[in-house]
Design a protein around this motif. Structure first.
Motif: not given
Length: 260
Positions: A174-189
């Protein structure tokens, strides 16, 4: 691919080599280094074959080989199997502040460079004992492993190997260009991180990924990232090219020293 002209080492330098002190291969190494520094040898120029250089400079092939080996170890030259010896392309260095927690993609975009990723591994598996210790998880939990080659404008910059609790990121695809953006979308940034830096020499595998000779200097960083509640969300080991990165930290004088 260019070949240097006949006087990439000046004739007077060739004659002077025999009249100086010190091992001949070291003096020759210095002359070749100077030819690169003053532009007689340019990035991606191909050096003449060893036999031709030996005749041109009036030295043995053993001397040529020892001089070149040292410059390859420094990263100034590259030896490509079946092609010869080349001047290493110059790399524009990136300054990375140590006081800010941002993603590689965002850092490159700020600098006007195009970040890309080559995926080396995306998997979910049981944790190793070290991963359990660092992430603070039990043997019954699983971890998500993300190994990536990070590039800027097509140039390999770093090898990153991240491990996260699988409950934080159950699907690595599910990770796109940025791991941190993906984590932020999931509430885990993550909101903060601790990093440990040390110098290292690249393994043959990592050097091949980064396009540099095996044993080249690199900066190794271990990062442990935390959520707002103190839970560990990420453990990453990264190897950054030594010729491409400068890490910068801003320091302030402590109150104790000010008082003195």
């Amino acid at each position: 691919m260019n070949r240097p002209g006949p006087h990439w080492i000046h004739p007077d330098e060739i004659h002077a080599i025999g009249g100086e002190n010190g091992p001949l291969y070291l003096r020759l190494r210095g002359r070749i280094r100077r030819a690169v520094e003053d532009g007689r040898l340019k990035a991606e120029d191909a050096l003449p074959p060893e036999r031709e250089m030996a005749v041109q400079l009036g030295v043995s092939r053993v001397t040529i080989r020892r001089a070149l080996e040292g410059l390859v170890a420094e990263g100034l030259l590259q030896q490509r199997h079946g092609s010869g010896t080349f001047v290493t392309p110059r790399t524009e260095r990136v300054q990375q502040p140590l006081s800010r927690l941002t993603s590689f993609s965002r850092d490159m975009q700020i600098r006007g460079r195009r970040p890309t990723t080559e995926w080396l591994e995306r998997s979910v598996a049981p944790p190793t004992p070290n991963e359990m210790l660092v992430l603070g998880i039990s043997p019954k939990e699983q971890v998500t492993r993300i190994h990536r080659l990070r590039l800027a404008d097509g140039l390999p910059m770093a090898v990153e190997r991240a491990t996260l609790p699988a409950r934080v990121l159950p699907d690595p695809e599910s990770i796109g260009a940025s791991l941190y953006e993906t984590l932020q979308q999931r509430g885990f940034r993550p909101v903060r991180a601790l990093q440990r830096l040390r110098a290292e020499n690249l393994s043959a595998d990592d050097a091949a990924l980064l396009g540099v000779p095996a044993g080249s200097a690199a900066l190794s960083i271990e990062r442990v990232a935390y959520l707002q509640d103190g839970a560990i969300v990420e453990f990453t080991r990264s190897s950054y090219r030594g010729d491409a990165y400068d890490f910068v930290a801003e320091l302030t004088l402590s109150e104790e020293l000010n008082a003195e």
